[in-house]
Design an enzyme around this catalytic site. Sequence first.
Site, mmCIF file in Angstrom:
data_model
loop_
_atom_site.group_PDB
_atom_site.id
_atom_site.type_symbol
_atom_site.label_atom_id
_atom_site.label_comp_id
_atom_site.label_asym_id
_atom_site.label_seq_id
_atom_site.Cartn_x
_atom_site.Cartn_y
_atom_site.Cartn_z
ATOM 1 N N SER A 19 -6.425 -4.305 -3.852
ATOM 2 C CA SER A 19 -7.112 -4.994 -2.447
ATOM 3 C C SER A 19 -5.981 -5.315 -1.424
ATOM 4 O O SER A 19 -6.216 -5.354 -0.372
ATOM 5 C CB SER A 19 -7.603 -6.465 -3.167
ATOM 6 O OG SER A 19 -6.432 -7.283 -3.454
ATOM 7 N N ASN A 20 -4.394 -5.353 -1.828
ATOM 8 C CA ASN A 20 -3.422 -5.206 -0.859
ATOM 9 C C ASN A 20 -3.558 -4.036 0.212
ATOM 10 O O ASN A 20 -3.246 -3.865 1.278
ATOM 11 C CB ASN A 20 -2.224 -5.673 -1.415
ATOM 12 C CG ASN A 20 -2.155 -6.999 -1.657
ATOM 13 O OD1 ASN A 20 -2.032 -7.824 -0.643
ATOM 14 N ND2 ASN A 20 -2.176 -7.703 -2.754
ATOM 15 N N ARG A 68 10.984 6.565 -16.431
ATOM 16 C CA ARG A 68 11.398 6.413 -14.985
ATOM 17 C C ARG A 68 11.942 7.474 -14.180
ATOM 18 O O ARG A 68 11.627 7.368 -13.089
ATOM 19 C CB ARG A 68 12.111 5.023 -15.171
ATOM 20 C CG ARG A 68 12.542 4.718 -13.915
ATOM 21 C CD ARG A 68 12.762 3.110 -13.757
ATOM 22 N NE ARG A 68 13.966 2.631 -14.040
ATOM 23 C CZ ARG A 68 14.524 1.277 -14.176
ATOM 24 N NH1 ARG A 68 13.939 0.491 -13.770
ATOM 25 N NH2 ARG A 68 15.753 1.059 -14.630
ATOM 26 N N HIS A 112 4.549 -10.477 -3.839
ATOM 27 C CA HIS A 112 4.538 -11.057 -4.954
ATOM 28 C C HIS A 112 3.827 -12.347 -5.106
ATOM 29 O O HIS A 112 3.960 -13.055 -4.018
ATOM 30 C CB HIS A 112 5.956 -11.339 -5.275
ATOM 31 C CG HIS A 112 6.120 -11.664 -6.901
ATOM 32 N ND1 HIS A 112 6.085 -11.269 -7.994
ATOM 33 C CD2 HIS A 112 6.496 -13.064 -7.136
ATOM 34 C CE1 HIS A 112 6.353 -11.813 -8.838
ATOM 35 N NE2 HIS A 112 6.447 -13.101 -8.521
ATOM 36 N N GLU A 145 17.679 -4.106 -6.172
ATOM 37 C CA GLU A 145 18.198 -3.970 -7.853
ATOM 38 C C GLU A 145 17.625 -4.713 -8.555
ATOM 39 O O GLU A 145 17.112 -4.544 -9.636
ATOM 40 C CB GLU A 145 19.474 -3.689 -7.720
ATOM 41 C CG GLU A 145 19.582 -2.330 -8.478
ATOM 42 C CD GLU A 145 21.344 -1.674 -8.552
ATOM 43 O OE1 GLU A 145 21.766 -1.690 -9.549
ATOM 44 O OE2 GLU A 145 21.661 -1.589 -7.562
HETATM 45 C C1 GAR Z 1 -1.148 -9.166 -6.248
HETATM 46 O O1 GAR Z 1 -1.483 -10.380 -6.548
HETATM 47 C C2 GAR Z 1 0.150 -8.757 -5.976
HETATM 48 O O2 GAR Z 1 0.907 -9.732 -5.545
HETATM 49 C C3 GAR Z 1 0.688 -8.368 -7.526
HETATM 50 O O3 GAR Z 1 -0.708 -7.717 -8.092
HETATM 51 C C4 GAR Z 1 -1.882 -7.931 -7.508
HETATM 52 C C5 GAR Z 1 -2.284 -6.717 -7.105
HETATM 53 O O4 GAR Z 1 -3.690 -6.989 -6.685
HETATM 54 N N1 GAR Z 1 1.995 -8.200 -7.651
HETATM 55 C C6 GAR Z 1 2.712 -8.168 -8.631
HETATM 56 O O5 GAR Z 1 2.686 -9.033 -9.539
HETATM 57 C C7 GAR Z 1 4.000 -7.407 -8.484
HETATM 58 N N2 GAR Z 1 4.954 -7.996 -9.428
HETATM 59 P P1 GAR Z 1 -4.192 -5.684 -5.811
HETATM 60 O O6 GAR Z 1 -3.904 -4.489 -6.840
HETATM 61 O O7 GAR Z 1 -5.626 -6.090 -5.631
HETATM 62 O O8 GAR Z 1 -3.706 -5.690 -4.378
#
Ligand code: GAR
Length: 192
Positions: A19-20, A68, A112, A145
């Site tokens: 969604s982001n 990785r 985040h 990091e």
């Molecule tokens: C979002 O809430 C983002 O902030 C989080 O995962 C979700 C992804 O949603 N990211 C983390 O937790 C990174 N550590 P999306 O796939 O719908 O954008």
Amino acid sequence: MEKSSGKKNTAVLISGRGSNLRSLIKYSKEKKSLIRIVIVVSDNFSAKGLNHANKFKINNIVIKYSNRKSFENRLLKLLKRNNVDLICLAGFMKILSGSFIKKFYKPILNIHPSLLPKYKGLNTHNRAIQNKDKYSGATVHIVSEKLDSGKIILQKKVKILKSDNKKSLEKKVLKIEHKIYPKAIIKLLASD
Ligand code: GAR
């Protein structure tokens, strides 16, 4: 790679729903946007977010994450080939190494779902509710990091109501994530 418009060639990295990513695509389509999304990369074959990239005909690829080092080597080559100037992590759930960050040598942003430095890592909404916090929110920061610890570019709060549960809080926070990610990009690049 076309560069004349001055837009930054951007790679968006996802692992899931996207969604982001969708909100970043929407921003990138604005006339005055400062980015052009040249590639979407997922570490997960079944990431729903890949559908958004396909829908908008954005080049996308899955790089299998067996370890990785091999993932990052393939990613670095891909970024170079696409002249990528900026990486946006958008729900990308793997941790990039310090060596990758040094080799890429250009900004990497992450979003985040908490008010960093509170609740680095996973399960942020439950932790905020369990601690009876009055506010939660979202943060866009530079990836460094140390996990979820780089310079904060933008942060926005939401109120946690007594009636909130993980799902309702996640929904509220996501809504502001979609607003602040493009704003954070503008803030970062405007100082370029
Ligand atoms: C979002 O809430 C983002 O902030 C989080 O995962 C979700 C992804 O949603 N990211 C983390 O937790 C990174 N550590 P999306 O796939 O719908 O954008």
